[in-house]
Design a protein around this motif. Structure first.
Motif, PDB file in Angstrom:
ATOM      1  N   PHE A  27       0.844  -1.196   0.000  1.00 47.97           N
ATOM      2  CA  PHE A  27       0.000   0.000   0.000  1.00 47.97           C
ATOM      3  C   PHE A  27       0.881   1.248   0.000  1.00 47.97           C
ATOM      4  CE2 PHE A  27      -3.364  -2.511   2.569  1.00 47.97           C
ATOM      5  CZ  PHE A  27      -3.866  -3.052   1.389  1.00 47.97           C
ATOM      6  N   ILE A  28       0.324   2.317  -0.520  1.00 47.44           N
ATOM      7  CA  ILE A  28       0.991   3.612  -0.389  1.00 47.44           C
ATOM      8  C   ILE A  28       0.984   3.932   1.106  1.00 47.44           C
ATOM      9  CG2 ILE A  28       0.819   6.082  -0.944  1.00 47.44           C
ATOM     10  CD1 ILE A  28      -0.668   5.144  -3.534  1.00 47.44           C
ATOM     11  N   PRO A  29       2.148   4.245   1.690  1.00 39.39           N
ATOM     12  CA  PRO A  29       2.203   4.407   3.146  1.00 39.39           C
ATOM     13  C   PRO A  29       1.092   5.320   3.661  1.00 39.39           C
ATOM     14  CG  PRO A  29       4.390   4.553   2.223  1.00 39.39           C
ATOM     15  CD  PRO A  29       3.451   4.439   1.073  1.00 39.39           C
ATOM     16  N   GLY A  30       0.438   4.855   4.712  1.00 36.26           N
ATOM     17  CA  GLY A  30      -0.602   5.654   5.342  1.00 36.26           C
ATOM     18  C   GLY A  30      -1.970   5.519   4.676  1.00 36.26           C
ATOM     19  N   THR A  31      -2.064   4.711   3.632  1.00 31.55           N
ATOM     20  CA  THR A  31      -3.360   4.549   2.957  1.00 31.55           C
ATOM     21  C   THR A  31      -3.661   3.058   2.796  1.00 31.55           C
ATOM     22  OG1 THR A  31      -2.513   4.313   0.719  1.00 31.55           O
ATOM     23  CG2 THR A  31      -2.790   6.556   1.547  1.00 31.55           C
ATOM     24  N   ARG A  32      -4.836   2.741   2.252  1.00 23.83           N
ATOM     25  CA  ARG A  32      -5.160   1.360   1.902  1.00 23.83           C
ATOM     26  C   ARG A  32      -5.156   1.213   0.387  1.00 23.83           C
ATOM     27  NH1 ARG A  32      -5.409  -2.554   5.348  1.00 23.83           N
ATOM     28  NH2 ARG A  32      -7.107  -3.542   4.202  1.00 23.83           N
ATOM     29  N   GLN A  33      -4.471   2.139  -0.282  1.00 18.37           N
ATOM     30  CA  GLN A  33      -4.428   2.077  -1.743  1.00 18.37           C
ATOM     31  C   GLN A  33      -3.178   1.348  -2.190  1.00 18.37           C
ATOM     32  OE1 GLN A  33      -4.871   6.330  -2.505  1.00 18.37           O
ATOM     33  NE2 GLN A  33      -6.242   5.750  -4.192  1.00 18.37           N
ATOM     34  N   THR A  34      -3.351   0.502  -3.199  1.00 18.55           N
ATOM     35  CA  THR A  34      -2.219  -0.264  -3.692  1.00 18.55           C
ATOM     36  C   THR A  34      -1.182   0.662  -4.309  1.00 18.55           C
ATOM     37  OG1 THR A  34      -3.764  -1.986  -4.209  1.00 18.55           O
ATOM     38  CG2 THR A  34      -1.587  -2.197  -5.162  1.00 18.55           C
ATOM     39  N   ASP A  35       0.054   0.437  -3.923  1.00 16.81           N
ATOM     40  CA  ASP A  35       1.169   1.170  -4.512  1.00 16.81           C
ATOM     41  C   ASP A  35       1.546   0.468  -5.807  1.00 16.81           C
ATOM     42  OD1 ASP A  35       3.488   2.400  -5.208  1.00 16.81           O
ATOM     43  OD2 ASP A  35       4.374   2.328  -3.185  1.00 16.81           O
ATOM     44  N   LYS A  36       1.162   1.058  -6.924  1.00 19.16           N
ATOM     45  CA  LYS A  36       1.370   0.363  -8.205  1.00 19.16           C
ATOM     46  C   LYS A  36       2.815   0.443  -8.676  1.00 19.16           C
ATOM     47  CE  LYS A  36      -3.253   0.007  -9.847  1.00 19.16           C
ATOM     48  NZ  LYS A  36      -4.307   1.006  -9.988  1.00 19.16           N
ATOM     49  N   SER A  37       3.654   1.214  -7.968  1.00 13.52           N
ATOM     50  CA  SER A  37       5.035   1.319  -8.440  1.00 13.52           C
ATOM     51  C   SER A  37       5.887   0.147  -7.929  1.00 13.52           C
ATOM     52  CB  SER A  37       5.635   2.649  -7.985  1.00 13.52           C
ATOM     53  OG  SER A  37       5.701   2.692  -6.586  1.00 13.52           O
ATOM     54  N   ILE A  38       5.335  -0.663  -7.014  1.00 13.47           N
ATOM     55  CA  ILE A  38       6.078  -1.814  -6.482  1.00 13.47           C
ATOM     56  C   ILE A  38       5.228  -3.057  -6.648  1.00 13.47           C
ATOM     57  CG2 ILE A  38       7.223  -2.763  -4.449  1.00 13.47           C
ATOM     58  CD1 ILE A  38       7.027  -0.029  -3.161  1.00 13.47           C
ATOM     59  N   SER A  39       5.809  -4.138  -7.101  1.00 13.94           N
ATOM     60  CA  SER A  39       5.045  -5.387  -7.088  1.00 13.94           C
ATOM     61  C   SER A  39       5.982  -6.567  -6.856  1.00 13.94           C
ATOM     62  CB  SER A  39       4.250  -5.557  -8.386  1.00 13.94           C
ATOM     63  OG  SER A  39       5.026  -6.188  -9.362  1.00 13.94           O
ATOM     64  N   LEU A  40       5.414  -7.586  -6.236  1.00 13.82           N
ATOM     65  CA  LEU A  40       6.215  -8.790  -5.943  1.00 13.82           C
ATOM     66  C   LEU A  40       5.297  -9.986  -6.046  1.00 13.82           C
ATOM     67  CD1 LEU A  40       8.781 -10.191  -4.805  1.00 13.82           C
ATOM     68  CD2 LEU A  40       7.933  -9.692  -2.524  1.00 13.82           C
ATOM     69  N   HIS A  41       5.703 -10.958  -6.830  1.00  9.81           N
ATOM     70  CA  HIS A  41       4.952 -12.205  -6.820  1.00  9.81           C
ATOM     71  C   HIS A  41       5.864 -13.397  -7.066  1.00  9.81           C
ATOM     72  CE1 HIS A  41       4.666 -11.591 -11.244  1.00  9.81           C
ATOM     73  NE2 HIS A  41       4.572 -12.902 -11.283  1.00  9.81           N
ATOM     74  N   CYS A  42       5.405 -14.571  -6.611  1.00 13.21           N
ATOM     75  CA  CYS A  42       6.179 -15.800  -6.785  1.00 13.21           C
ATOM     76  C   CYS A  42       5.312 -16.834  -7.463  1.00 13.21           C
ATOM     77  CB  CYS A  42       6.592 -16.393  -5.440  1.00 13.21           C
ATOM     78  SG  CYS A  42       7.584 -15.332  -4.452  1.00 13.21           S
ATOM     79  N   ARG A  43       5.965 -17.696  -8.200  1.00 17.23           N
ATOM     80  CA  ARG A  43       5.257 -18.830  -8.821  1.00 17.23           C
ATOM     81  C   ARG A  43       5.951 -20.108  -8.397  1.00 17.23           C
ATOM     82  NH1 ARG A  43       2.849 -17.789 -14.068  1.00 17.23           N
ATOM     83  NH2 ARG A  43       4.219 -19.358 -14.945  1.00 17.23           N
ATOM     84  N   LEU A  44       5.201 -20.994  -7.770  1.00 15.89           N
ATOM     85  CA  LEU A  44       5.790 -22.237  -7.281  1.00 15.89           C
ATOM     86  C   LEU A  44       5.521 -23.351  -8.276  1.00 15.89           C
ATOM     87  CD1 LEU A  44       5.113 -20.503  -4.661  1.00 15.89           C
ATOM     88  CD2 LEU A  44       5.241 -22.654  -3.467  1.00 15.89           C
ATOM     89  N   PRO A  45       6.561 -24.086  -8.657  1.00 23.02           N
ATOM     90  CA  PRO A  45       6.339 -25.180  -9.597  1.00 23.02           C
ATOM     91  C   PRO A  45       5.438 -26.239  -8.984  1.00 23.02           C
ATOM     92  CG  PRO A  45       8.619 -25.152  -8.846  1.00 23.02           C
ATOM     93  CD  PRO A  45       7.957 -23.946  -8.255  1.00 23.02           C
ATOM     94  N   VAL A  46       4.569 -26.784  -9.823  1.00 20.38           N
ATOM     95  CA  VAL A  46       3.646 -27.817  -9.367  1.00 20.38           C
ATOM     96  C   VAL A  46       4.276 -29.175  -9.638  1.00 20.38           C
ATOM     97  CG1 VAL A  46       1.456 -28.878  -9.981  1.00 20.38           C
ATOM     98  CG2 VAL A  46       1.605 -26.424  -9.592  1.00 20.38           C
ATOM     99  N   LEU A  47       4.241 -30.035  -8.624  1.00 21.77           N
ATOM    100  CA  LEU A  47       4.935 -31.320  -8.749  1.00 21.77           C
ATOM    101  C   LEU A  47       4.039 -32.367  -9.387  1.00 21.77           C
ATOM    102  CD1 LEU A  47       6.557 -31.228  -5.245  1.00 21.77           C
ATOM    103  CD2 LEU A  47       7.553 -30.547  -7.411  1.00 21.77           C
ATOM    104  N   ASP A  48       2.734 -32.129  -9.262  1.00 20.21           N
ATOM    105  CA  ASP A  48       1.805 -33.101  -9.800  1.00 20.21           C
ATOM    106  C   ASP A  48       0.630 -32.273 -10.272  1.00 20.21           C
ATOM    107  OD1 ASP A  48      -0.760 -34.962  -8.539  1.00 20.21           O
ATOM    108  OD2 ASP A  48       0.631 -35.825  -9.994  1.00 20.21           O
ATOM    109  N   PRO A  49       0.093 -32.523 -11.460  1.00 18.14           N
ATOM    110  CA  PRO A  49      -0.972 -31.649 -11.953  1.00 18.14           C
ATOM    111  C   PRO A  49      -2.207 -31.646 -11.066  1.00 18.14           C
ATOM    112  CG  PRO A  49      -0.543 -33.462 -13.475  1.00 18.14           C
ATOM    113  CD  PRO A  49       0.513 -33.511 -12.444  1.00 18.14           C
ATOM    114  N   GLY A  50      -2.280 -32.507 -10.083  1.00 17.80           N
ATOM    115  CA  GLY A  50      -3.384 -32.479  -9.134  1.00 17.80           C
ATOM    116  C   GLY A  50      -4.637 -33.101  -9.696  1.00 17.80           C
ATOM    117  N   SER A  51      -5.744 -32.811  -9.044  1.00 14.28           N
ATOM    118  CA  SER A  51      -6.969 -33.517  -9.406  1.00 14.28           C
ATOM    119  C   SER A  51      -7.689 -32.874 -10.564  1.00 14.28           C
ATOM    120  CB  SER A  51      -7.885 -33.571  -8.184  1.00 14.28           C
ATOM    121  OG  SER A  51      -7.926 -32.295  -7.605  1.00 14.28           O
TER     122      SER A  51
END
Lengths: 320, 303
Positions: A295-319
């Motif tokens: 969030f932009i400090p002091g607000t509940r608004q997303t700070d669009k200038s920063i982003s972070l995400h992760c993708r975890l490899p799937v070991l089995d395609p699942g059900s």
């Protein structure tokens, strides 16, 4: 190929206190990818295995006086040891604060890409140089980096980055990252494979199942972004496992299997102090995605200038 | 609540405990190696966990029903089953949240004879586990501990001091002799191996360490170091910090019994259970007993 910029005070703070400690946990080596408008820190995007992590900053979030030029549409990418990078930033900070009385312009931290001939070498090597001008002294630190990626490699990195931007259809907000981290760290002693299920009702279910033990946790009524559905009332009194099975059979939930260790690693991103985190499963169960929001400090608004995400490899395609 | 009553139909035991960490601490104290099979016995008085090694060392953890906030026992004969101690402790540990008191429910048997555990604090977040149980292949040996004579031979020493003494005896190694003397009243731990090391607890000069002492004649027995070490090596830090007295008794034939007390006090209201002297009510204590067989006399002769 030229790159030169000044790290802003806020940029230094973001990197030194939050992002570099978090990224350090994701893996020792990361790719730094600089474009005209953005700086990226990328883990495992080219290697294919391991947790992929993408940290993206708009240039204004970290730098001012940002200058970049290359023959490849002003894009530069190289690999760096994140521990060394962190150490260089940290010591620059201590020098700045030590001589910090020289006014706002006197102690700026400049970083630039250089080629230097190290002692006992016959060939010039590339470095990312940190230049700190204190009150009376200047300190220069050279962080060794890989040879800049070739045009083809940069294209490959860009393609991998574009591919890593797909959003899962349903995302659920993790209630308490610290608590989840604590739980998953203890779960690591019991088994290696973690089943993660996410439903449109806002349920997150994680479970380890071996021949000797089944251990799981269910978090319900989480905030859902994307495809959502109302939880059927007849499911209310069922056990967690039955509830998940029924949601999957109705097509309202997806399930994937990931490594407990990698899941725990992705939770280490809370060191970057995100304001919230969302888990989702990519279409066809291709990967488990976790998106951190700032969030932009002091607000509940997303700070669009920063982003972070992760993708975890799937070991089995699942059900699914 | 009707559904939960139906869920528990036919269970031998349904119980709830509000201090998981206390149970983890108590069970960890008898976890002297990585892979250990334990036997659990359920009764109207509580749960007993038993681990054994090669017929020379046995440990029991008594979790009396007073430790539980709810204890519903409805079996005819006392159920007894085996499980992996390590897995049980690691599993319980995932339920324990630092700084929070978590209430969990333990139920036996599940539909497939599993031991079922689940957290019951919150409706919207639930942790659950099913641990597969086995039919124990052997009955734990009943040590039938008997006093050695008309007066018991026993002493009580602060837990931390006992652990420290046994840890220090590591370097002389293999065999440790415990000597009790009435005059002057003292306990001696003596190790002989790669060198000699003797640790004396004098009753009159170490009253803060040696809290109680009963002995009317001099006795000495030898114990294998690795078994003696098992009685203190895994005592969790929180228990050492409490530093209660551990009681050691020598029974007939030199059988050594070591008893520890582990607090399972409720976290949020723990101060209510501690009176001015700092002692906790006995109802919130888990008892741990180790039985160590002495080395045979022949072994002594060969030494």
């Amino acid at each position: 190929m030229k790159f030169k910029a000044f790290l802003t005070e806020n940029g230094v703070m973001l990197l030194e206190r939050r992002f570099l400690p978090a990224l350090d946990k994701m893996g020792k080596i990361c790719h730094v990818f600089l474009t005209r408008d953005h700086a990226f820190f990328l883990h495992n995007l080219l290697s294919g295995d391991g947790v992929q992590s993408v940290a993206q900053f708009r240039k204004e979030a970290l730098f001012d006086d940002y200058r970049i030029s290359s023959q490849n549409e002003d894009r530069i990418a190289f690999a760096v040891d994140i521990t060394l990078l962190h150490r260089a930033v940290r010591s620059s900070v201590s020098i700045c604060s030590e001589f910090g009385s020289g006014g706002p312009t006197a102690n700026r931290l400049q970083i630039k890409l250089v080629k230097k001939l190290p002692p006992n070498c016959t060939q010039a090597l590339p470095f990312l140089t940190f230049e700190t001008k204190g009150y009376k002294s200047a300190v220069i630190q050279d962080v060794p980096i890989s040879k800049p990626l070739s045009r083809a490699q940069v294209l490959e990195l860009q393609a991998a980055l574009d591919a890593a931007q797909d959003l899962p259809q349903t995302l659920v907000q993790v209630p308490d990252l610290n608590q989840l981290q604590n739980f998953v760290d203890r779960m690591k002693h019991v088994g290696d494979l973690l089943n993660v299920s996410i439903s449109k009702y806002g349920d997150l279910h994680v479970q380890i199942s071996t021949s000797l033990i089944t251990l799981g946790a269910e978090f319900r009524k989480l905030l859902v972004i994307g495809d959502k559905a109302a939880a059927p009332s007849e499911d209310r009194n069922l056990s967690a496992q039955t509830r998940v099975e029924r949601a999957i059979s109705r097509g309202d939930a997806q399930s994937v299997q990931v490594s407990v260790r990698q899941f725990s690693k992705s939770l280490q991103c809370h060191l970057a102090k995100p304001d919230c985190a969302f888990y989702g499963i990519a279409p066809q169960g291709a990967c488990l995605t976790v998106i951190f929001q700032f969030f932009i400090p002091g607000t509940r608004q997303t700070d669009k200038s920063i982003s972070l995400h992760c993708r975890l490899p799937v070991l089995d395609p699942g059900s699914n | 609540m009707s559904s939960s009553a139906a869920e528990h139909d036919g269970s031998d035991l349904v119980c709830q405990i509000d201090n998981v960490q206390g149970i983890v601490d108590a069970l960890s104290a008898v976890r002297w190696k990585r892979h250990q099979d334990a036997v659990l016995e359920l009764s109207e008085h509580g749960i007993v966990l038993i681990v054994e090694e090669t017929g020379c060392l046995q440990a029991k953890v008594y979790l009396q029903k007073e430790l539980f906030i709810r204890y519903e026992y409805s079996a005819q004969a006392r159920p007894r089953f085996g499980l992996s101690l390590g897995l049980f402790v690691d599993c319980l540990n995932t339920f324990s949240v630092p700084g929070h008191s978590t209430t969990i429910e333990i139920q036996y048997p599940g539909p497939d004879m599993q031991l079922l555990l689940k957290s019951v604090d919150s409706l919207d977040a639930c942790i659950y586990a099913e641990i597969r149980t086995t039919i124990p292949d052997t009955f734990p040996w009943d040590y039938n501990f008997e006093p050695a004579g008309s007066t018991p031979l026993s002493f009580t020493v602060k837990c931390a001091a006992l652990k420290e003494a046994i840890d220090d005896l590591e370097w002389p190694g293999s065999s440790i002799e415990i000597i009790l003397k009435p005059l002057p009243p003292s306990v001696t731990f003596r190790g002989e191996g790669h060198g000699d090391l003797q640790i004396d607890f004098m009753y009159y000069s170490n009253t803060d360490l040696l809290i109680a002492f009963h002995c009317d004649r001099q006795v000495s027995y030898r114990y294998k170091y690795k078994f003696l070490r098992a009685t203190t090596s895994n005592i969790p830090g929180s228990v050492i910090k409490d530093n209660r007295g551990s009681k050691l008794t020598i029974g007939r034939g030199g059988m050594l019994k070591v008893q520890h007390l582990v607090s399972v006090a409720r976290l949020s209201t723990s101060h209510q259970h501690i009176d001015s002297a700092g002692y906790q009510q006995p109802s919130r204590i888990a008892y741990i007993e180790f039985f160590v067989k002495p080395q045979e006399e022949d072994d002594n002769a060969n030494d």
